[in-house]
Design a protein around this motif. Structure first.
Motif, PDB file in Angstrom:
ATOM      1  N   ARG A  58       4.355   0.536  -1.737  1.00 26.39           N
ATOM      2  CA  ARG A  58       3.118  -0.014  -1.003  1.00 26.39           C
ATOM      3  C   ARG A  58       3.027   0.345   0.345  1.00 26.39           C
ATOM      4  O   ARG A  58       3.900   0.842   0.905  1.00 26.39           O
ATOM      5  CB  ARG A  58       3.024  -1.499  -1.107  1.00 26.39           C
ATOM      6  CG  ARG A  58       2.927  -2.049  -2.786  1.00 26.39           C
ATOM      7  CD  ARG A  58       1.584  -1.365  -3.552  1.00 26.39           C
ATOM      8  NE  ARG A  58       1.614  -2.014  -4.539  1.00 26.39           N
ATOM      9  CZ  ARG A  58       0.230  -2.347  -5.194  1.00 26.39           C
ATOM     10  NH1 ARG A  58      -0.840  -2.007  -4.820  1.00 26.39           N
ATOM     11  NH2 ARG A  58       0.283  -2.798  -6.525  1.00 26.39           N
TER      12      ARG A  58
ATOM     13  N   VAL B 153       8.372  -1.922  -2.210  1.00 24.72           N
ATOM     14  CA  VAL B 153       7.946  -3.205  -2.208  1.00 24.72           C
ATOM     15  C   VAL B 153       8.795  -4.211  -1.959  1.00 24.72           C
ATOM     16  O   VAL B 153       8.656  -5.284  -1.364  1.00 24.72           O
ATOM     17  CB  VAL B 153       7.344  -3.589  -3.690  1.00 24.72           C
ATOM     18  CG1 VAL B 153       6.036  -2.705  -3.859  1.00 24.72           C
ATOM     19  CG2 VAL B 153       8.125  -3.296  -4.724  1.00 24.72           C
TER      20      VAL B 153
ATOM     21  N   ARG C  10       3.969  -9.662  -0.047  1.00 22.29           N
ATOM     22  CA  ARG C  10       2.447  -9.887  -0.148  1.00 22.29           C
ATOM     23  C   ARG C  10       1.976 -10.967   0.011  1.00 22.29           C
ATOM     24  O   ARG C  10       2.522 -12.276  -0.107  1.00 22.29           O
ATOM     25  CB  ARG C  10       2.631  -9.607  -1.822  1.00 22.29           C
ATOM     26  CG  ARG C  10       1.273  -9.561  -2.669  1.00 22.29           C
ATOM     27  CD  ARG C  10       1.319  -9.128  -4.095  1.00 22.29           C
ATOM     28  NE  ARG C  10      -0.146  -8.876  -4.569  1.00 22.29           N
ATOM     29  CZ  ARG C  10      -0.548 -10.068  -5.170  1.00 22.29           C
ATOM     30  NH1 ARG C  10      -0.132 -10.963  -5.518  1.00 22.29           N
ATOM     31  NH2 ARG C  10      -2.026  -9.663  -5.646  1.00 22.29           N
TER      32      ARG C  10
ATOM     33  N   TRP D 157      -0.225  -6.151   1.780  1.00 17.41           N
ATOM     34  CA  TRP D 157       1.243  -5.997   2.116  1.00 17.41           C
ATOM     35  C   TRP D 157       1.652  -5.885   3.420  1.00 17.41           C
ATOM     36  O   TRP D 157       0.897  -5.024   3.976  1.00 17.41           O
ATOM     37  CB  TRP D 157       1.691  -4.889   1.211  1.00 17.41           C
ATOM     38  CG  TRP D 157       1.506  -5.019  -0.300  1.00 17.41           C
ATOM     39  CD1 TRP D 157       0.208  -4.813  -1.121  1.00 17.41           C
ATOM     40  CD2 TRP D 157       2.485  -5.375  -1.193  1.00 17.41           C
ATOM     41  NE1 TRP D 157       0.555  -5.350  -2.336  1.00 17.41           N
ATOM     42  CE2 TRP D 157       1.793  -5.507  -2.541  1.00 17.41           C
ATOM     43  CE3 TRP D 157       3.708  -5.705  -1.141  1.00 17.41           C
ATOM     44  CZ2 TRP D 157       2.431  -5.954  -3.649  1.00 17.41           C
ATOM     45  CZ3 TRP D 157       4.475  -6.128  -2.476  1.00 17.41           C
ATOM     46  CH2 TRP D 157       3.782  -6.223  -3.577  1.00 17.41           C
TER      47      TRP D 157
END
Length: 148
Positions: free
Chosen positions: A10, A21, A26, A49
């Motif tokens: 991301r 990730v 998040r 993110w």
């Protein structure tokens, strides 16, 4: 662990760097418009993110990255987001240690830990906040001797 269809990478909303990730946190806006950390990446809604560092989270809060990334000026951050993330990570780690202990994968108490360090392959030592420094030094010395 990412779900089957979830991307493995991301973009950090603060730095725009593309990262795995596992190196990001998040955040989502709750129903009341307050930004909340989503450490397990399961909460519904569009996520923002941010690189998983205290400095990045603080900077994102300061620069109002969340409202820009969500294109919603009504979202807000309450309190210090870095402290919220720290508290959630600490709670998650303690829960994981508790489950591992119940599964018999962790021993506690100086004598039991000392016996385990002397007789088994161990992957780490975790000291309680209220643990004595002397005991920690002794266990660390035994662990170094065993691995050397």
């Amino acid at each position: 662990m990412p779900k089957r269809n979830e991307p493995l990478e991301r973009s950090c909303a603060l730095t725009r760097a593309v990262r795995p990730v596992d190196e990001l946190i998040r955040f989502v806006a709750g129903p009341d418009g307050i930004i909340v950390p989503d450490l397990r990446r399961r909460l519904p809604g569009r996520g923002v993110w941010i690189t998983a560092s205290r400095q990045a989270v603080a900077e994102a809060q300061k620069k109002k990255v969340f409202s820009r990334a969500l294109k919603d000026g009504s979202v807000r951050v309450e309190g210090d987001l870095t402290d919220q993330v720290d508290a959630l990570i600490e709670r998650s780690a303690l829960n994981a240690l508790s489950l591992a202990r119940k599964a018999g994968e962790i021993v506690s108490g100086f004598s039991k830990v000392e016996a385990a360090v002397r007789g088994q392959d161990i992957i780490g030592l975790v000291q309680a906040r209220d643990g004595g420094d002397d005991g920690a030094r002794k266990l660390a010395a035994i662990a170094r001797a065993q691995s050397g």
